[in-house]
Design a protein around this motif. Sequence first.
Motif, mmCIF file in Angstrom:
data_model
loop_
_atom_site.group_PDB
_atom_site.id
_atom_site.type_symbol
_atom_site.label_atom_id
_atom_site.label_comp_id
_atom_site.label_asym_id
_atom_site.label_seq_id
_atom_site.Cartn_x
_atom_site.Cartn_y
_atom_site.Cartn_z
ATOM 1 N N GLN A 24 17.577 20.453 26.759
ATOM 2 C CA GLN A 24 16.776 20.227 28.228
ATOM 3 C C GLN A 24 15.713 21.177 27.982
ATOM 4 N N TYR A 25 15.276 21.625 27.278
ATOM 5 C CA TYR A 25 13.760 22.548 27.042
ATOM 6 C C TYR A 25 12.234 21.454 26.209
ATOM 7 N N VAL A 26 12.725 20.651 26.573
ATOM 8 C CA VAL A 26 12.181 18.774 25.359
ATOM 9 C C VAL A 26 11.867 18.752 26.371
ATOM 10 N N PRO A 27 10.352 18.384 26.841
ATOM 11 C CA PRO A 27 9.483 17.315 27.557
ATOM 12 C C PRO A 27 10.210 16.427 28.552
ATOM 13 N N ARG A 28 11.078 15.310 27.721
ATOM 14 C CA ARG A 28 11.412 14.523 28.017
ATOM 15 C C ARG A 28 12.569 14.382 27.482
ATOM 16 N N SER A 29 13.931 13.043 27.459
ATOM 17 C CA SER A 29 14.418 13.175 26.229
ATOM 18 C C SER A 29 14.277 11.761 26.456
ATOM 19 N N VAL A 30 13.591 10.773 26.794
ATOM 20 C CA VAL A 30 13.527 9.746 26.035
ATOM 21 C C VAL A 30 11.769 9.646 25.006
ATOM 22 N N ALA A 85 6.263 -2.304 26.209
ATOM 23 C CA ALA A 85 5.676 -0.823 26.743
ATOM 24 C C ALA A 85 6.218 -1.600 27.980
ATOM 25 N N ALA A 86 5.336 -2.860 28.584
ATOM 26 C CA ALA A 86 5.626 -3.265 30.519
ATOM 27 C C ALA A 86 7.032 -3.312 31.470
ATOM 28 N N THR A 87 7.405 -2.831 29.845
ATOM 29 C CA THR A 87 9.097 -2.949 30.373
ATOM 30 C C THR A 87 9.435 -2.334 30.684
ATOM 31 N N ARG A 88 9.255 -0.967 29.509
ATOM 32 C CA ARG A 88 9.304 0.402 29.876
ATOM 33 C C ARG A 88 8.976 0.708 31.099
ATOM 34 N N GLU A 89 7.902 0.755 31.279
ATOM 35 C CA GLU A 89 6.971 0.970 32.236
ATOM 36 C C GLU A 89 8.008 0.780 34.010
ATOM 37 N N TRP A 90 8.247 -1.042 34.030
ATOM 38 C CA TRP A 90 8.849 -1.680 35.178
ATOM 39 C C TRP A 90 9.853 -1.029 35.010
ATOM 40 N N VAL A 91 11.080 -0.249 34.236
ATOM 41 C CA VAL A 91 12.318 0.019 34.088
ATOM 42 C C VAL A 91 11.875 1.527 34.958
ATOM 43 N N LEU A 92 11.273 2.006 34.783
ATOM 44 C CA LEU A 92 11.177 3.813 35.286
ATOM 45 C C LEU A 92 9.862 3.179 37.069
ATOM 46 N N HIS A 93 9.836 2.517 37.404
ATOM 47 C CA HIS A 93 9.383 2.124 38.493
ATOM 48 C C HIS A 93 11.062 1.477 39.207
ATOM 49 N N HIS A 94 11.781 0.916 38.574
ATOM 50 C CA HIS A 94 12.961 0.325 39.432
ATOM 51 C C HIS A 94 14.256 1.443 38.628
ATOM 52 N N LEU A 95 14.268 2.673 38.750
ATOM 53 C CA LEU A 95 15.762 3.930 38.165
ATOM 54 C C LEU A 95 17.033 3.313 38.979
ATOM 55 N N ARG A 115 16.769 7.913 33.081
ATOM 56 C CA ARG A 115 17.234 8.072 34.664
ATOM 57 C C ARG A 115 17.611 9.782 34.537
ATOM 58 N N VAL A 116 17.726 9.979 33.671
ATOM 59 C CA VAL A 116 18.391 11.657 33.388
ATOM 60 C C VAL A 116 16.615 12.611 33.676
ATOM 61 N N ASP A 117 15.614 11.450 32.821
ATOM 62 C CA ASP A 117 14.637 12.212 33.064
ATOM 63 C C ASP A 117 14.453 12.634 34.456
ATOM 64 N N ALA A 118 14.295 11.694 35.350
ATOM 65 C CA ALA A 118 14.415 11.030 36.960
ATOM 66 C C ALA A 118 14.792 12.074 37.329
ATOM 67 N N ALA A 119 15.591 12.301 36.947
ATOM 68 C CA ALA A 119 16.570 13.809 37.605
ATOM 69 C C ALA A 119 16.313 15.114 37.134
ATOM 70 N N ARG A 120 16.187 15.229 36.328
ATOM 71 C CA ARG A 120 15.049 16.214 36.187
ATOM 72 C C ARG A 120 13.903 16.612 36.760
ATOM 73 N N GLU A 121 12.947 15.699 36.645
ATOM 74 C CA GLU A 121 12.039 16.193 37.666
ATOM 75 C C GLU A 121 12.318 16.116 39.100
ATOM 76 N N LEU A 122 13.011 15.473 40.229
ATOM 77 C CA LEU A 122 14.084 15.943 41.108
ATOM 78 C C LEU A 122 14.427 17.051 41.492
ATOM 79 N N LEU A 123 15.080 17.300 40.024
ATOM 80 C CA LEU A 123 15.868 18.792 40.757
ATOM 81 C C LEU A 123 14.489 19.763 40.827
ATOM 82 N N GLU A 124 13.700 19.855 39.582
ATOM 83 C CA GLU A 124 12.537 20.771 38.986
ATOM 84 C C GLU A 124 11.826 20.877 41.082
ATOM 85 N N LEU A 125 11.765 19.714 41.132
ATOM 86 C CA LEU A 125 10.411 19.516 42.360
ATOM 87 C C LEU A 125 11.233 19.592 44.074
#
Length: 321
Positions: free
Chosen positions: A203-209, A218-228, A268-278
């Motif tokens: 839980q203290y690691v900056p990102r799970s991925v 790389a482009a597909t991974r970036e696309w995924v991050l905008h369509h979670l 998705r878990v990383d995105a959830a972490r950010e929403l929970l924090e902010l």
Amino acid sequence: MAEPDAGRLRRVAVLVLDGAKPLDVGIPAQVFTTRPSMPFEVRVCGPAPGLVTGGDGLSYHVAHGLDALAWADIVFIPGYRRPDQEDPPAAVVAALVAAHARGARLAAISTGAFALAATGLLDGRRATTHWHYTRALATRYPQIRVDENVLFVDEGSVLTSAGAASGIDLCLHVLRGELGVAAANHAARRLVAAPYRSGGQAQYVPRSVPEPLGERFAATREWVLHHLADPLTLDDLARHAAVSPRTFSRQFVADTGYTPLQWVMRARVDAARELLELSQRSVEQVASDVGLGTGANLRLHFQRILGTSPSEYRRTFARGE
């Protein structure tokens, strides 16, 4: 630990190596400090008596050399700088091996695990270190079963902990085994620390991925991050990458170490972490926002990946108003 003679203080040595981190050195020295309520005697030592150059602009003047390891019931090895680049002195490794052979327990804090690993005593055992160095430890010492998701590992005569603050968890664990729960809780209150912490260092690691090893998709991974929030399938990802699902899956694993859908889940878990924090959004709302559907589903994957619950994570990391 070898049984101490009845009536004598338990002997604790804190081994300070070049580049030693101040917090790592201070934690065992303070937890096991000599006081009427604590039956311990602490000696801070180095490869030789005298000045030891530490990390973070600090140095240490130690009164004892490696003779303290022959005296101690337990030896703490604080973390130090550049552990993956420099081996500990041969005399230090030999003294640690000798201390262990006569019954002393060896406990490494953070990157002190590298010095302990150099002895060979962790071979075939579980161990951990600071999350930033887990891959380096596993690569350099492949015989060790490195666990990157825990705060500490107790293998009996050898113990390891994650980053600096987890040294408190390790020391309280040792104290609990030595003197019982009440003594450990008393020490935790004195330190203004939690007697137990839930979860692990994941839980203290900056990102799970993970940081990708290849950039082909790389482009597909970036696309995924905008369509979670969308229902993503392997076919969707492969179509975006313009390759077959089989080719995409095989190359994706080679690039990241995860299957495509495992990677999506961690994103998705990383995105959830950010929403929970902010944000103040509820767990149910956060789950919907990141494509996990329900709060129960979010809690399931949060626990599996980070070793804690969304609510506990928010209490730990959310920014105050």
